[in-house]
Design an enzyme around this catalytic site. Structure first.
Site, short mmCIF file in Angstrom:
data_model
loop_
_atom_site.label_atom_id
_atom_site.label_comp_id
_atom_site.label_asym_id
_atom_site.label_seq_id
_atom_site.Cartn_x
_atom_site.Cartn_y
_atom_site.Cartn_z
N SER A 9 -35.00 -14.29 26.71
CA SER A 9 -33.86 -15.20 26.82
C SER A 9 -32.67 -14.41 27.33
O SER A 9 -32.63 -13.18 27.24
CB SER A 9 -33.57 -15.85 25.45
N GLU A 11 -28.32 -14.23 27.64
CA GLU A 11 -27.05 -14.71 27.05
C GLU A 11 -25.91 -14.66 28.07
O GLU A 11 -25.77 -13.69 28.81
CB GLU A 11 -26.70 -13.87 25.83
N ASP A 103 -16.16 -14.34 14.19
CA ASP A 103 -15.07 -13.48 13.72
C ASP A 103 -13.76 -14.22 13.91
O ASP A 103 -13.66 -15.10 14.75
CB ASP A 103 -15.05 -12.18 14.52
N PHE A 210 -16.48 -1.46 22.50
CA PHE A 210 -17.03 -2.63 21.82
C PHE A 210 -17.99 -2.21 20.71
O PHE A 210 -18.02 -2.78 19.62
CB PHE A 210 -17.71 -3.52 22.86
N HIS A 260 -33.83 -10.59 23.98
CA HIS A 260 -32.68 -11.42 24.33
C HIS A 260 -31.71 -10.49 25.05
O HIS A 260 -31.19 -9.55 24.45
CB HIS A 260 -32.07 -11.98 23.04
P1 FAD Z 1 -22.99 -13.87 8.53
O1 FAD Z 1 -24.47 -13.91 8.60
O2 FAD Z 1 -22.29 -14.99 7.85
O3 FAD Z 1 -22.59 -12.47 7.89
C1 FAD Z 1 -21.26 -11.97 7.96
C2 FAD Z 1 -21.03 -10.88 6.92
O4 FAD Z 1 -20.96 -11.44 5.63
C3 FAD Z 1 -22.12 -9.81 6.80
O5 FAD Z 1 -21.50 -8.60 6.47
C4 FAD Z 1 -23.02 -10.30 5.66
O6 FAD Z 1 -23.62 -9.20 4.98
C5 FAD Z 1 -22.03 -11.05 4.78
N1 FAD Z 1 -22.58 -12.31 4.27
C6 FAD Z 1 -23.45 -13.16 4.87
N2 FAD Z 1 -23.66 -14.26 4.15
C7 FAD Z 1 -22.90 -14.12 3.02
C8 FAD Z 1 -22.67 -14.93 1.89
N3 FAD Z 1 -23.29 -16.12 1.76
N4 FAD Z 1 -21.81 -14.48 0.93
C9 FAD Z 1 -21.19 -13.28 1.04
N5 FAD Z 1 -21.37 -12.46 2.13
C10 FAD Z 1 -22.21 -12.88 3.10
N6 FAD Z 1 -19.50 -13.82 17.82
C11 FAD Z 1 -18.75 -14.81 18.37
O7 FAD Z 1 -17.55 -14.89 18.09
N7 FAD Z 1 -19.30 -15.71 19.24
C12 FAD Z 1 -20.60 -15.69 19.58
O8 FAD Z 1 -21.08 -16.53 20.34
C13 FAD Z 1 -21.43 -14.67 19.01
N8 FAD Z 1 -22.75 -14.59 19.29
C14 FAD Z 1 -23.54 -13.65 18.66
C15 FAD Z 1 -24.90 -13.63 18.92
C16 FAD Z 1 -25.73 -12.68 18.32
C17 FAD Z 1 -27.20 -12.70 18.60
C18 FAD Z 1 -25.15 -11.71 17.46
C19 FAD Z 1 -26.02 -10.66 16.82
C20 FAD Z 1 -23.79 -11.73 17.19
C21 FAD Z 1 -22.97 -12.69 17.78
N9 FAD Z 1 -21.59 -12.76 17.52
C22 FAD Z 1 -20.82 -13.74 18.11
C23 FAD Z 1 -20.94 -11.82 16.60
C24 FAD Z 1 -20.88 -12.39 15.15
O9 FAD Z 1 -20.17 -13.59 15.13
C25 FAD Z 1 -20.22 -11.36 14.26
O10 FAD Z 1 -21.06 -10.25 14.11
C26 FAD Z 1 -19.75 -11.89 12.92
O11 FAD Z 1 -18.93 -10.89 12.32
C27 FAD Z 1 -20.87 -12.20 11.93
O12 FAD Z 1 -21.53 -13.36 12.23
P2 FAD Z 1 -22.91 -13.69 11.45
O13 FAD Z 1 -23.31 -15.03 11.89
O14 FAD Z 1 -23.87 -12.60 11.59
O15 FAD Z 1 -22.33 -13.76 9.97
#
Ligand code: FAD
Length: 279
Positions: A9, A11, A103, A210, A260
């Site tokens: 895939s 991105e 973020d 980054f 990906h």
């Molecule tokens: P989560 O899975 O919610 O985790 C965030 C943090 O909180 C982690 O440290 C985790 O250990 C902790 N955590 C998780 N769940 C809980 C909970 N229930 N209670 C307490 N703590 C918890 N960013 C963008 O802005 N736009 C994008 O389109 C984008 N695409 C991405 C695509 C991929 C494949 C990846 C790997 C990253 C992408 N990111 C993007 C970056 C991402 O948004 C950041 O890394 C963000 O800080 C974390 O998102 P997450 O969904 O992994 O968060």
């Protein structure tokens, strides 16, 4: 190489200008689509800042018969806004999402509460049932804000428990970090596929900056080698393609279910790396 073709895939991020969008759709996409990816995903700006431009690129791809997967996070939006976006995507025949916490955009700190990705996955399942294939993010070198290695995997497991189907990793250059992570996930009961996110080396200065923020390690031997090339961009390009092709090859030979590519909206070097894999 594995007997079955690995999932590939690509991105994109939504371009800021109309000209950038035209180029992405009319030049970059046909060239990358010729490689037969399963889908193209389109990132979502921090805090929902690219809501319209992400949706715009996604619908253009989808209406030209290419499977598009929008990234999505709550950002500063409420349930009504995200629910509407899901309905719009569904109506366009979009069937895959990348669900994220995202973020906080700089300058917006404290204005909105970040919603963890597991809660977004739950929300998508609640609103749309099994309609979407949901991808989530995974971190072989561990999310920079994670409380601990173990906790980060527990939260990944929570995203699967909420209904995610598979994960895509943050990019990494240390192949061992990925396979060790997979072993740890399996030992904690995660059975869903975790696809390797791969970043081609395009602009090394930007990549290094980054990487410091997102917690991806650039091994010293790679940065030293690149620094040694000075301004010789062609040598840096060649070395980058060689290193990343080798990384992908090792991943696929050792059981990674697919790759990906973070294309940075460019055909090259993703296409050259892909071609080196002999898929
Ligand atoms: P989560 O899975 O919610 O985790 C965030 C943090 O909180 C982690 O440290 C985790 O250990 C902790 N955590 C998780 N769940 C809980 C909970 N229930 N209670 C307490 N703590 C918890 N960013 C963008 O802005 N736009 C994008 O389109 C984008 N695409 C991405 C695509 C991929 C494949 C990846 C790997 C990253 C992408 N990111 C993007 C970056 C991402 O948004 C950041 O890394 C963000 O800080 C974390 O998102 P997450 O969904 O992994 O968060």
């Amino acid at each position: 190489m594995p007997a079955t073709k690995p999932r590939i895939s690509f991105e994109y991020f939504p371009p800021k200008t109309e000209a950038g969008k035209e180029k992405l759709l009319n030049v970059t996409t046909p060239a990358l689509n010729a490689l037969g990816p399963e889908f193209f995903s389109v990132t979502y700006g921090a805090g929902g800042s690219t809501r319209d431009s992400t949706a715009g690129v996604v619908s253009s791809l989808q209406s030209s018969g290419i499977e598009a997967a929008p990234h999505l996070s709550f950002g500063g939006d409420d349930e009504a806004a995200i629910g509407q976006l899901l309905e719009d995507y569904k109506a366009q025949g979009i069937s895959r999402l990348v669900a994220l916490r995202g973020d906080m955009p700089s300058g917006m700190g404290g204005m909105a509460q970040l919603v963890y990705a597991n809660e977004l996955v739950e929300f998508v399942r609640e609103r749309t049932g099994d309609h979407f294939q949901i991808e989530v993010a995974a971190y072989p070198e561990i999310h920079p804000q994670a409380e601990s290695y173990q906790k980060d995997i527990e939260f990944l497991k929570g995203k699967f428990a909420a209904g995610a189907d598979s994960a895509i990793t943050q990019y990494f250059f240390n192949v061992d970090s990925y396979f060790y992570f997979l072993d740890q996930c399996i030992s904690m009961g995660i059975t869903q596929p975790i696809y390797a996110g791969i970043m081609p080396i395009i602009n090394f200065a930007n990549l290094a900056r980054f990487s410091r923020n997102c917690g991806a390690d650039i091994p010293r031997w790679i940065s030293q080698r690149i620094e040694g090339y000075g301004d010789d961009q062609e040598s840096i390009r060649k070395f980058g393609v060689e290193v990343v092709s080798q990384l992908c090859q090792t991943l696929l030979e050792n059981g990674a279910p697919g790759i990906h590519f973070y294309t940075m909206n460019q055909v090259e070097p993703t296409r050259e790396i892909y071609n080196n894999l002999g898929l």
